[in-house]
Write a protein that holds these residues in place. Structure first.
Motif, short mmCIF file in Angstrom:
data_model
loop_
_atom_site.label_atom_id
_atom_site.label_comp_id
_atom_site.label_asym_id
_atom_site.label_seq_id
_atom_site.Cartn_x
_atom_site.Cartn_y
_atom_site.Cartn_z
N PRO A 142 0.81 -1.22 0.00
CA PRO A 142 0.00 0.00 0.00
C PRO A 142 0.84 1.27 0.00
CG PRO A 142 -0.18 -1.15 2.12
CD PRO A 142 0.50 -2.07 1.17
N VAL A 143 2.02 1.22 0.60
CA VAL A 143 2.91 2.39 0.58
C VAL A 143 3.41 2.62 -0.84
CG1 VAL A 143 5.00 3.41 1.51
CG2 VAL A 143 3.57 1.98 2.98
N ILE A 144 3.84 1.55 -1.50
CA ILE A 144 4.33 1.67 -2.87
C ILE A 144 3.22 2.15 -3.79
CG2 ILE A 144 5.31 0.42 -4.82
CD1 ILE A 144 6.61 -1.49 -2.76
N LEU A 145 2.04 1.57 -3.66
CA LEU A 145 0.93 1.95 -4.55
C LEU A 145 0.47 3.37 -4.29
CD1 LEU A 145 -1.14 -1.36 -4.63
CD2 LEU A 145 0.18 -0.35 -6.50
N ALA A 146 0.61 3.85 -3.06
CA ALA A 146 0.28 5.26 -2.79
C ALA A 146 1.23 6.17 -3.57
CB ALA A 146 0.35 5.54 -1.30
N ALA A 147 2.51 5.79 -3.62
CA ALA A 147 3.46 6.57 -4.41
C ALA A 147 3.14 6.49 -5.89
CB ALA A 147 4.88 6.08 -4.14
N VAL A 148 2.76 5.29 -6.35
CA VAL A 148 2.39 5.11 -7.76
C VAL A 148 1.15 5.95 -8.09
CG1 VAL A 148 1.49 3.44 -9.43
CG2 VAL A 148 3.43 2.82 -7.96
N ALA A 149 0.21 6.01 -7.17
CA ALA A 149 -1.02 6.78 -7.40
C ALA A 149 -0.70 8.25 -7.68
CB ALA A 149 -1.95 6.66 -6.20
N GLN A 150 0.33 8.76 -7.02
CA GLN A 150 0.68 10.17 -7.21
C GLN A 150 1.48 10.43 -8.48
OE1 GLN A 150 -0.82 12.37 -4.88
NE2 GLN A 150 -1.72 10.33 -4.67
N ARG A 151 2.05 9.37 -9.07
CA ARG A 151 2.81 9.52 -10.30
C ARG A 151 2.00 9.18 -11.54
NH1 ARG A 151 8.32 9.04 -10.65
NH2 ARG A 151 7.88 9.21 -12.89
N THR A 152 0.79 8.70 -11.38
CA THR A 152 -0.03 8.24 -12.50
C THR A 152 -1.42 8.87 -12.40
OG1 THR A 152 -0.73 6.27 -11.28
CG2 THR A 152 1.22 6.05 -12.70
N SER A 153 -2.18 8.72 -13.48
CA SER A 153 -3.53 9.31 -13.48
C SER A 153 -4.59 8.38 -14.05
CB SER A 153 -3.54 10.61 -14.28
OG SER A 153 -3.17 10.36 -15.64
N ARG A 154 -4.19 7.36 -14.78
CA ARG A 154 -5.16 6.52 -15.49
C ARG A 154 -5.06 5.05 -15.12
NH1 ARG A 154 -4.50 2.90 -19.06
NH2 ARG A 154 -2.31 3.47 -19.34
N ILE A 155 -3.87 4.52 -14.99
CA ILE A 155 -3.65 3.09 -14.91
C ILE A 155 -4.28 2.51 -13.64
CG2 ILE A 155 -1.44 3.16 -13.64
CD1 ILE A 155 -0.42 1.12 -15.78
N ARG A 156 -4.87 1.29 -13.76
CA ARG A 156 -5.42 0.61 -12.60
C ARG A 156 -4.29 0.16 -11.69
NH1 ARG A 156 -10.64 1.58 -12.03
NH2 ARG A 156 -10.61 -0.10 -10.49
N LEU A 157 -4.55 0.14 -10.39
CA LEU A 157 -3.57 -0.27 -9.40
C LEU A 157 -4.03 -1.58 -8.76
CD1 LEU A 157 -3.00 3.18 -7.65
CD2 LEU A 157 -1.92 2.28 -9.73
N LEU A 158 -3.16 -2.59 -8.78
CA LEU A 158 -3.51 -3.89 -8.23
C LEU A 158 -2.51 -4.32 -7.17
CD1 LEU A 158 -4.97 -4.00 -11.13
CD2 LEU A 158 -4.85 -6.47 -10.84
N THR A 159 -2.97 -5.18 -6.27
CA THR A 159 -2.06 -5.90 -5.39
C THR A 159 -1.97 -7.33 -5.91
OG1 THR A 159 -3.83 -6.63 -3.89
CG2 THR A 159 -2.82 -4.50 -3.45
N GLN A 202 -8.61 6.01 -2.19
CA GLN A 202 -8.93 7.44 -2.16
C GLN A 202 -7.86 8.26 -2.89
OE1 GLN A 202 -11.51 9.16 -1.18
NE2 GLN A 202 -12.72 7.67 -0.04
N LEU A 203 -6.59 7.97 -2.62
CA LEU A 203 -5.51 8.73 -3.26
C LEU A 203 -5.52 8.56 -4.78
CD1 LEU A 203 -2.62 8.01 -0.74
CD2 LEU A 203 -3.66 10.24 -1.20
N SER A 204 -5.93 7.39 -5.25
CA SER A 204 -5.97 7.13 -6.70
C SER A 204 -7.32 7.45 -7.32
CB SER A 204 -5.63 5.66 -6.97
OG SER A 204 -6.63 4.81 -6.45
N GLU A 205 -8.25 7.93 -6.51
CA GLU A 205 -9.60 8.27 -6.97
C GLU A 205 -10.29 7.07 -7.60
OE1 GLU A 205 -9.48 11.84 -9.30
OE2 GLU A 205 -8.91 13.07 -7.56
N GLY A 206 -10.23 5.94 -6.90
CA GLY A 206 -11.00 4.78 -7.32
C GLY A 206 -10.33 3.86 -8.31
N ARG A 207 -9.01 3.91 -8.43
CA ARG A 207 -8.32 3.07 -9.41
C ARG A 207 -7.83 1.75 -8.83
NH1 ARG A 207 -3.55 5.69 -11.40
NH2 ARG A 207 -3.73 7.45 -9.97
N LEU A 208 -8.15 1.45 -7.59
CA LEU A 208 -7.64 0.24 -6.95
C LEU A 208 -8.50 -0.98 -7.22
CD1 LEU A 208 -5.63 -1.00 -4.77
CD2 LEU A 208 -7.53 -0.65 -3.17
N ASP A 209 -7.85 -2.10 -7.56
CA ASP A 209 -8.42 -3.44 -7.48
C ASP A 209 -7.54 -4.21 -6.50
OD1 ASP A 209 -10.02 -2.64 -9.62
OD2 ASP A 209 -9.79 -4.52 -10.70
#
Length: 362
Positions: free
Chosen positions: A61-78, A100-107
């Motif tokens: 979740p820490v890594i994906l939070a950083a990814v969320a701030q560097r991206t705008s479209r791509i889906r984020l997965l664990t 929340q940080l990715s505005e709903g891009r998480l699966d």
């Protein structure tokens, strides 16, 4: 077909140079890889969870939070969250924050984990792995879909009227983030996915096609047994490494050092891959190594067996230059052909507030 780039954040010495990046540099490179995947048009980027060398992905979740701030479209997965060893309250809070940080891009993808080190590290008995997975997963679902949750179970203290914060990002259809079930070895995961009407992601990493196809077939059989339309069962697939080059000879030559290094790793030994060589794996296993035409053909053959709508690839161990070359060639010459030939409803119309699974898929 949709395409994802997955990583476990491995940080082993380079098989050719022996060099090993400092942890901070490797983690920064991982975030940059996500930005590259978005730039090249991949649909999703996934970070797996591992606890121990050579992996740096103990805190997805820490890594994906950083990814969320560097991206705008791509889906984020664990890929995946080891729900069997984690506290569902913590999982609900951490990944709702990413959502929340990715505005709903998480699966979210959950499973019992594929590393025997997890259980003793967290003070748990591996013999309870499947019961741990089921109980913790079902509590997580409630925490994301309900407020004022009162609950009791076997593996943690009871909850009384608990509402975790933050809540997941609001979606138009009112759902929580999609939860995929990672599947590698047991029908316990496929049963759980079918029971709850969730999508399945097969690891497809170490063994012949038939082993994973059997688990996928079981998922679809149980999906129908629960009264669901078989057409709505959604499957994704990983791969046993990926190296695309202009010719098959170049791909084999360039990937061989990485494959040989991985074959000696603890992960490969634990999973007891039956393949005796890179050529054997390319011919009879899940390794995606070859020319663009060969990769298109091989994914097509696996799709005939799996019916999967998402294909994930990994470039673990490659240096920055090689990783970019492989991903660019895949994005330019492999993905477009398969997108046309094998339509996928996953993530269709799923903008920042989308569900992650296309309409009619759940």
């Amino acid at each position: 077909m949709k395409f994802a780039v997955f990583t476990l954040g491995a940080n082993a010495p380079h098989p050719l140079t022996g060099e090993q990046a400092p942890a901070h540099a490797r983690l920064r490179e991982l975030v940059e890889s996500a930005a590259l995947a978005e730039e090249l048009g991949f649909d999703a980027f996934g970070v797996g969870e591992r606890h121990g060398e050579p992996f740096l992905s103990s805190a997805p979740p820490v890594i994906l939070a950083a990814v969320a701030q560097r991206t705008s479209r791509i889906r984020l997965l664990t890929t995946l969250t080891v729900i069997s060893v984690l506290d569902p309250v913590r999982v609900a809070e951490d990944y709702a924050t990413v959502d929340q940080l990715s505005e709903g891009r998480l699966d979210l993808m959950v499973g019992k984990g594929n590393d025997p080190r997890h259980f003793p590290l967290f003070g748990l008995d591996e013999a309870d792995q499947w019961e741990l997975q089921e109980e913790k997963f079902e509590l997580l679902r409630r925490l994301w879909s309900e407020e004022n949750v009162t609950w009791s179970g076997r593996f943690r203290t009871p909850l009384h009227e608990v509402t975790t914060q933050p809540r997941p990002f609001p979606r138009a259809e009112g759902r929580a983030p999609v939860i995929w079930h990672g599947s590698a070895t047991s029908r316990a995961s496929t049963e759980l996915a079918a029971k709850w009407g969730d999508p399945l992601f097969t690891a497809n990493g170490f063994h012949p096609m038939a082993k994973y196809a059997d688990l996928i077939d079981h998922y679809r059989e149980r999906w129908a047994a629960y009264g669901r339309d078989p057409a709505d069962a959604v499957v994704g697939s990983g791969a046993g490494g990926c190296y695309v080059a202009p010719t098959s000879q170049e791909a084999l030559a360039r990937y061989r050092p990485y494959y040989d290094a991985f074959a000696k790793s603890a992960a490969a030994q634990h999973n007891r891959s039956p393949f005796t060589s890179l050529e054997d794996n390319v011919a009879n296993g899940p390794a995606l190594v070859g020319s663009p035409a060969q990769i298109v053909d091989k994914i097509g053959r696996y799709h005939a067996a799996y019916g999967h709508q998402v294909q994930a690839i990994g470039t673990e161990g490659l240096d920055r230059t090689e990783r970019r070359a492989v991903l660019e060639l895949f994005a330019d010459e492999v993905a477009p052909q398969l997108r046309r030939a094998l339509p996928s409803r996953v993530w269709e119309g799923a903008g920042s507030a989308g569900s992650g699974i296309g309409a009619g898929d759940r």
